[in-house]
Design a protein around this motif. Structure first.
Motif, mmCIF file in Angstrom:
data_model
loop_
_atom_site.group_PDB
_atom_site.id
_atom_site.type_symbol
_atom_site.label_atom_id
_atom_site.label_comp_id
_atom_site.label_asym_id
_atom_site.label_seq_id
_atom_site.Cartn_x
_atom_site.Cartn_y
_atom_site.Cartn_z
ATOM 1 N N ASN A 175 -15.282 -21.795 -31.568
ATOM 2 C CA ASN A 175 -14.560 -22.348 -32.708
ATOM 3 C C ASN A 175 -15.347 -23.564 -33.187
ATOM 4 O OD1 ASN A 175 -13.575 -24.768 -31.206
ATOM 5 N ND2 ASN A 175 -12.442 -23.227 -30.029
ATOM 6 N N PRO A 176 -14.937 -24.234 -34.239
ATOM 7 C CA PRO A 176 -15.741 -25.362 -34.721
ATOM 8 C C PRO A 176 -15.953 -26.492 -33.714
ATOM 9 C CG PRO A 176 -14.278 -24.627 -36.454
ATOM 10 C CD PRO A 176 -13.878 -23.872 -35.219
ATOM 11 N N GLN A 223 -10.989 -34.876 -29.223
ATOM 12 C CA GLN A 223 -10.706 -35.875 -30.256
ATOM 13 C C GLN A 223 -12.009 -36.379 -30.874
ATOM 14 O OE1 GLN A 223 -11.236 -39.473 -30.210
ATOM 15 N NE2 GLN A 223 -10.260 -39.640 -32.225
ATOM 16 N N LYS A 224 -13.001 -36.633 -30.050
ATOM 17 C CA LYS A 224 -14.291 -37.113 -30.556
ATOM 18 C C LYS A 224 -14.974 -36.053 -31.425
ATOM 19 C CE LYS A 224 -15.167 -40.298 -26.712
ATOM 20 N NZ LYS A 224 -16.031 -40.579 -25.526
ATOM 21 N N ARG A 225 -14.903 -34.813 -30.999
ATOM 22 C CA ARG A 225 -15.523 -33.743 -31.784
ATOM 23 C C ARG A 225 -14.784 -33.525 -33.104
ATOM 24 N NH1 ARG A 225 -17.450 -29.246 -27.213
ATOM 25 N NH2 ARG A 225 -18.591 -30.773 -25.932
ATOM 26 N N ALA A 226 -13.463 -33.654 -33.065
ATOM 27 C CA ALA A 226 -12.690 -33.522 -34.295
ATOM 28 C C ALA A 226 -13.098 -34.583 -35.310
ATOM 29 C CB ALA A 226 -11.200 -33.619 -33.986
ATOM 30 N N THR A 227 -13.444 -35.767 -34.824
ATOM 31 C CA THR A 227 -13.898 -36.835 -35.712
ATOM 32 C C THR A 227 -15.174 -36.433 -36.438
ATOM 33 O OG1 THR A 227 -12.906 -38.519 -34.280
ATOM 34 C CG2 THR A 227 -14.641 -39.245 -35.775
ATOM 35 N N GLU A 228 -16.057 -35.687 -35.763
ATOM 36 C CA GLU A 228 -17.297 -35.242 -36.394
ATOM 37 C C GLU A 228 -17.088 -34.042 -37.319
ATOM 38 O OE1 GLU A 228 -21.124 -35.597 -34.247
ATOM 39 O OE2 GLU A 228 -19.886 -35.562 -32.434
ATOM 40 N N ILE A 232 -16.565 -32.244 -42.329
ATOM 41 C CA ILE A 232 -17.154 -30.961 -42.732
ATOM 42 C C ILE A 232 -16.065 -30.041 -43.270
ATOM 43 C CG2 ILE A 232 -18.506 -28.971 -41.951
ATOM 44 C CD1 ILE A 232 -19.588 -30.737 -39.678
ATOM 45 N N PHE A 233 -14.947 -29.996 -42.564
ATOM 46 C CA PHE A 233 -13.801 -29.208 -43.024
ATOM 47 C C PHE A 233 -13.334 -29.689 -44.394
ATOM 48 C CE2 PHE A 233 -8.981 -29.204 -42.854
ATOM 49 C CZ PHE A 233 -8.848 -27.900 -43.332
ATOM 50 N N VAL A 286 -21.838 -23.687 -41.736
ATOM 51 C CA VAL A 286 -22.006 -23.082 -40.411
ATOM 52 C C VAL A 286 -23.149 -23.749 -39.660
ATOM 53 C CG1 VAL A 286 -22.531 -20.958 -39.155
ATOM 54 C CG2 VAL A 286 -21.047 -20.867 -41.158
ATOM 55 N N GLU A 287 -24.273 -23.946 -40.341
ATOM 56 C CA GLU A 287 -25.441 -24.539 -39.682
ATOM 57 C C GLU A 287 -25.163 -25.965 -39.223
ATOM 58 O OE1 GLU A 287 -28.668 -23.232 -38.773
ATOM 59 O OE2 GLU A 287 -27.173 -21.627 -38.896
ATOM 60 N N GLU A 288 -24.392 -26.711 -39.994
ATOM 61 C CA GLU A 288 -24.060 -28.078 -39.589
ATOM 62 C C GLU A 288 -23.250 -28.080 -38.299
ATOM 63 O OE1 GLU A 288 -22.435 -32.178 -41.748
ATOM 64 O OE2 GLU A 288 -22.443 -30.268 -42.847
#
Length: 309
Positions: A175-176, A223-228, A232-233, A286-288
């Motif tokens: 998933n993302p 939580q940290k990954r969601a911040t990144e 993008i979303f 996707v690439e990001e």
């Protein structure tokens, strides 16, 4: 006892529904048993595949009640099966088939541990034993479960050709926010166009709640990954996180399905709506995210203690 008889042919992963109903939440005893049965039956009547296991609380009891109420609508099943020996693996099959009153599993998710995993990776006797299970019709087809801390076993087996004629695909969190095949295995799966089932569709919930709501993320790393990922979303212009995640998983041509769990009828409908027409995300988006996956895998995932993520 009435046992369901399934077709004896091997399962084609192309036959999977693009969205698979995950039953983890059906094992949540904080929700009344009757409500969970009602939810299971609602999902059954959509015609999607189910993903389940006896390891998910009392989910099998809930499913058995739903199945007995309408055996004409039984879903195709992906069932998580494990063990550290072939005897344990046979016992685990029964722990799933007997409570559901079925005599066969459509698609078995191989969760091998201990000596059994190493024997598999080295091309040992376990390969023949697993092929015999398929030949007997106990499990029609196998996909191999992958985590960052288990990626070496499928990598070695696939690289050496031991999976040929036995493993029909690979299943892991995709998933993302998560890609739980390590970088080396991911590259090999991509190179060889191996079929993939993506698990945990929405990574635990809406990205803004994961980012902003204290305690909502199961682990701090999410939580940290969601911040990144949230920016993008937002740039994508897609209205719902569910649609974004569904389209992300299916942006990889090898992905045959994505598995998402819910005990909420509205969330189920959101999954189903997102799966009706799935367009891949734009290439740059996707690439990001893929670049983030490679970094996260090296910096965090492969260094994590088993089952800590």
């Amino acid at each position: 006892m009435n046992f369901q008889k399934f077709s004896e042919k091997s399962v084609l992963l192309t036959d999977l529904s693009p969205y698979v109903y995950g039953t983890t939440k059906l094992g949540d005893d904080k929700i009344s048993f009757d409500e969970r049965v009602e939810m299971a039956m609602a999902a059954m009547h959509t015609g999607v595949w189910f993903h389940t296991s006896h390891w998910y609380g009392d989910a099998l009891k809930v499913l058995r009640a739903a199945f007995d109420a309408d055996r004409a609508s039984l879903p195709n099943l992906i069932v998580k099966l494990g063990g550290e020996s072939i005897d344990e693996f046979h016992a685990d099959i029964k722990k799933n088939t007997e409570p559901l009153a079925i005599n066969s599993i459509n698609l078995g998710q191989l969760c091998l541990g201990g000596d059994l995993a190493q024997d598999f990776a080295n091309g040992g006797e376990s390969l023949k034993a697993l092929k015999d299970i398929k030949a007997q019709g106990l499990v029609k087809s196998f996909v191999m479960e992958v985590f960052p801390w288990t990626s070496d076993v499928p990598y070695r087996a696939l690289q050496r050709g031991f999976t040929n004629g036995l493993i029909d695909g690979y299943i892991f969190y995709l998933n993302p926010l998560q890609r739980f095949a390590d970088n080396r295995l991911w590259d090999l799966l991509r190179e060889r166009s191996e079929p993939i089932i993506a698990m945990r569709t929405v990574a635990g919930g809406p990205v803004h709640r994961l980012r902003d709501e204290p305690g909502f993320a199961w682990k701090e790393y999410l939580q940290k990954r969601a911040t990144e990922v949230a920016p993008i979303f937002e740039r994508s212009g897609i209205l719902t996180w569910t649609e974004f995640c569904m389209r992300f998983a299916h942006s990889f041509s090898q992905v045959r399905a994505t598995v998402g769990s819910t005990s909420n009828a509205e969330n189920l409908q959101e999954y189903l709506s997102a799966a009706e027409t799935i367009d891949p995300l734009p290439y740059d988006i996707v690439e990001e995210i893929v670049k983030l996956h490679y970094r996260w895998s090296d910096e965090e995932d492969v260094k994590a203690e088993p089952w800590s993520m």
